[in-house]
Design a protein around this motif. Structure first.
Motif, PDB file in Angstrom:
ATOM      1  N   ASN A  28       0.854  -1.197   0.000  1.00  9.04           N
ATOM      2  CA  ASN A  28       0.000   0.000   0.000  1.00  9.04           C
ATOM      3  C   ASN A  28       0.885   1.242   0.000  1.00  9.04           C
ATOM      4  O   ASN A  28       2.119   1.148   0.115  1.00  9.04           O
ATOM      5  CB  ASN A  28      -0.955   0.005   1.207  1.00  9.04           C
ATOM      6  CG  ASN A  28      -0.217  -0.063   2.531  1.00  9.04           C
ATOM      7  OD1 ASN A  28       0.608   0.789   2.842  1.00  9.04           O
ATOM      8  ND2 ASN A  28      -0.505  -1.108   3.322  1.00  9.04           N
ATOM      9  N   GLY A  29       0.262   2.405  -0.130  1.00 12.11           N
ATOM     10  CA  GLY A  29       1.025   3.642  -0.237  1.00 12.11           C
ATOM     11  C   GLY A  29       1.826   3.974   1.007  1.00 12.11           C
ATOM     12  O   GLY A  29       2.947   4.487   0.918  1.00 12.11           O
ATOM     13  N   TRP A  33       5.779   4.523   0.944  1.00 20.12           N
ATOM     14  CA  TRP A  33       6.458   5.746   1.398  1.00 20.12           C
ATOM     15  C   TRP A  33       7.606   5.412   2.345  1.00 20.12           C
ATOM     16  O   TRP A  33       8.719   5.938   2.219  1.00 20.12           O
ATOM     17  CB  TRP A  33       5.445   6.663   2.075  1.00 20.12           C
ATOM     18  CG  TRP A  33       6.022   7.807   2.837  1.00 20.12           C
ATOM     19  CD1 TRP A  33       5.888   8.083   4.157  1.00 20.12           C
ATOM     20  CD2 TRP A  33       6.847   8.869   2.317  1.00 20.12           C
ATOM     21  NE1 TRP A  33       6.563   9.222   4.506  1.00 20.12           N
ATOM     22  CE2 TRP A  33       7.163   9.735   3.390  1.00 20.12           C
ATOM     23  CE3 TRP A  33       7.355   9.165   1.053  1.00 20.12           C
ATOM     24  CZ2 TRP A  33       7.959  10.858   3.238  1.00 20.12           C
ATOM     25  CZ3 TRP A  33       8.149  10.301   0.903  1.00 20.12           C
ATOM     26  CH2 TRP A  33       8.441  11.128   1.977  1.00 20.12           C
ATOM     27  N   SER A  46       3.422   2.406  -9.207  1.00 17.67           N
ATOM     28  CA  SER A  46       2.425   2.344  -8.142  1.00 17.67           C
ATOM     29  C   SER A  46       0.999   2.341  -8.693  1.00 17.67           C
ATOM     30  O   SER A  46       0.680   3.089  -9.620  1.00 17.67           O
ATOM     31  CB  SER A  46       2.584   3.547  -7.197  1.00 17.67           C
ATOM     32  OG  SER A  46       1.541   3.568  -6.231  1.00 17.67           O
ATOM     33  N   ASN A  54      -3.384   6.210  -0.976  1.00 16.20           N
ATOM     34  CA  ASN A  54      -3.514   5.840  -2.387  1.00 16.20           C
ATOM     35  C   ASN A  54      -2.318   6.330  -3.206  1.00 16.20           C
ATOM     36  O   ASN A  54      -1.444   7.046  -2.697  1.00 16.20           O
ATOM     37  CB  ASN A  54      -4.849   6.332  -2.977  1.00 16.20           C
ATOM     38  CG  ASN A  54      -4.921   7.856  -3.073  1.00 16.20           C
ATOM     39  OD1 ASN A  54      -3.962   8.532  -3.433  1.00 16.20           O
ATOM     40  ND2 ASN A  54      -6.084   8.398  -2.754  1.00 16.20           N
ATOM     41  N   GLY A  55      -2.270   5.925  -4.472  1.00 17.63           N
ATOM     42  CA  GLY A  55      -1.113   6.230  -5.313  1.00 17.63           C
ATOM     43  C   GLY A  55      -0.897   7.708  -5.548  1.00 17.63           C
ATOM     44  O   GLY A  55       0.247   8.172  -5.603  1.00 17.63           O
ATOM     45  N   LEU A  58       0.621   9.067  -2.391  1.00 18.18           N
ATOM     46  CA  LEU A  58       2.014   8.616  -2.315  1.00 18.18           C
ATOM     47  C   LEU A  58       2.894   9.443  -3.248  1.00 18.18           C
ATOM     48  O   LEU A  58       3.961   9.909  -2.865  1.00 18.18           O
ATOM     49  CB  LEU A  58       2.109   7.137  -2.688  1.00 18.18           C
ATOM     50  CG  LEU A  58       3.529   6.574  -2.865  1.00 18.18           C
ATOM     51  CD1 LEU A  58       4.308   6.630  -1.552  1.00 18.18           C
ATOM     52  CD2 LEU A  58       3.484   5.136  -3.390  1.00 18.18           C
ATOM     53  N   CYS A  59       2.410   9.636  -4.477  1.00 15.49           N
ATOM     54  CA  CYS A  59       3.178  10.392  -5.470  1.00 15.49           C
ATOM     55  C   CYS A  59       3.401  11.837  -5.002  1.00 15.49           C
ATOM     56  O   CYS A  59       4.512  12.366  -5.090  1.00 15.49           O
ATOM     57  CB  CYS A  59       2.435  10.374  -6.807  1.00 15.49           C
ATOM     58  SG  CYS A  59       3.341  11.147  -8.154  1.00 15.49           S
TER      59      CYS A  59
END
Length: 254
Positions: A28-29, A33, A46, A54-55, A58-59
């Motif tokens: 998961n995110g 991380w 991802s 969520n992605g 995270l991004c």
């Protein structure tokens, strides 16, 4: 690094990509991380829809942090609307793919991003030639890298070599050194020093007849156990396995 909560799909991606790359996984995110901070992967693939983080989140987190913002990211999603794609790209993602997709296209995108990233990093170590052929100007980043490498090599055997020592030698504050090191090498100062030591160790393991313990102390590790653990984290094999692997290759070539 693959960040994907669907275990089957993550296994499919890992199974196909591990032929070409060393793969790390996160489910998961939030885990992604934490691993991004610890491992500094060369690239992240991802999913967007995940629990915990969520992605897109995270991004955004990776691209807004000085320690990780250099890492290229490809986002994957089953959502096909243009709004969703724009949202993903606005968080700082380098590329975007909708499921289902052709694996070869994903692999091409990964190769292209890694090549671009490596080319970008190499510009920091290249000397710049200007119009006059007698004159050569070295970029600030190249000067920093050369000075840091020389100092680490001169003090390679010293297990007490610290970030503070490097900071004083280069006449930079610890904060400035941290930022500069991440920008130029993609690594924190601690990781950079350890990486240089391990690269020297790898050469000695392959080319010399020294024992693993001797090489451990030669490159400034205080204990063989910590040396072996650090070496495996970087090269994915223990020092003893590395020696066997290299000697086998040499005998095959011979």
């Amino acid at each position: 690094m693959l960040v994907e909560d669907n275990e089957d799909f993550r296994f499919y991606l890992k199974d196909n990509l591990r032929v070409f790359y060393k793969i790390e996984e996160a489910s998961n995110g939030k885990e992604g991380w934490q691993k991004a901070l610890a491992l500094h992967p060369d690239l992240i693939v991802s999913d967007i829809s995940m629990p915990e983080m969520n992605g897109n989140e995270l991004c955004e987190k990776i691209k807004s942090d000085v320690r990780t913002k250099h890492i290229p990211i490809i986002l994957l999603t089953a959502l096909t609307t243009e709004e969703e794609q724009i949202k993903g790209l606005e968080t700082g993602a380098n590329d975007y793919m909708t499921k289902p997709f052709n694996f070869e296209i994903l692999h091409s995108k990964i190769k292209n991003l890694l090549t671009l990233h490596q080319t970008f990093k190499r510009t920091y170590t290249r000397q710049i030639n200007i119009a006059s052929p007698e004159m050569e100007i070295e970029s600030d980043d190249a000067k920093f890298l050369n000075a840091a490498l020389l100092y680490i090599e001169e003090n390679l055997h010293n297990p007490q070599l610290s970030v503070e020592d490097l900071s004083r030698h280069i006449a930079m504050s610890r904060v400035s050194l941290y930022k500069k090191c991440l920008k130029v090498t993609g690594k924190t100062p601690v990781d950079f020093i350890r990486s240089v030591k391990l690269e020297k160790a790898a050469v000695l393991l392959e080319k010399s007849n020294k024992t693993i313990a001797e090489i451990c102390y030669m490159v400034g590790f205080s204990t063989p156990n910590y040396f072996a653990k650090s070496f495996k984290a970087k090269y994915n094999v223990l020092p003893s396995e590395y020696i066997v692997e290299k000697r086998n290759k040499t005998s095959e070539l011979g």
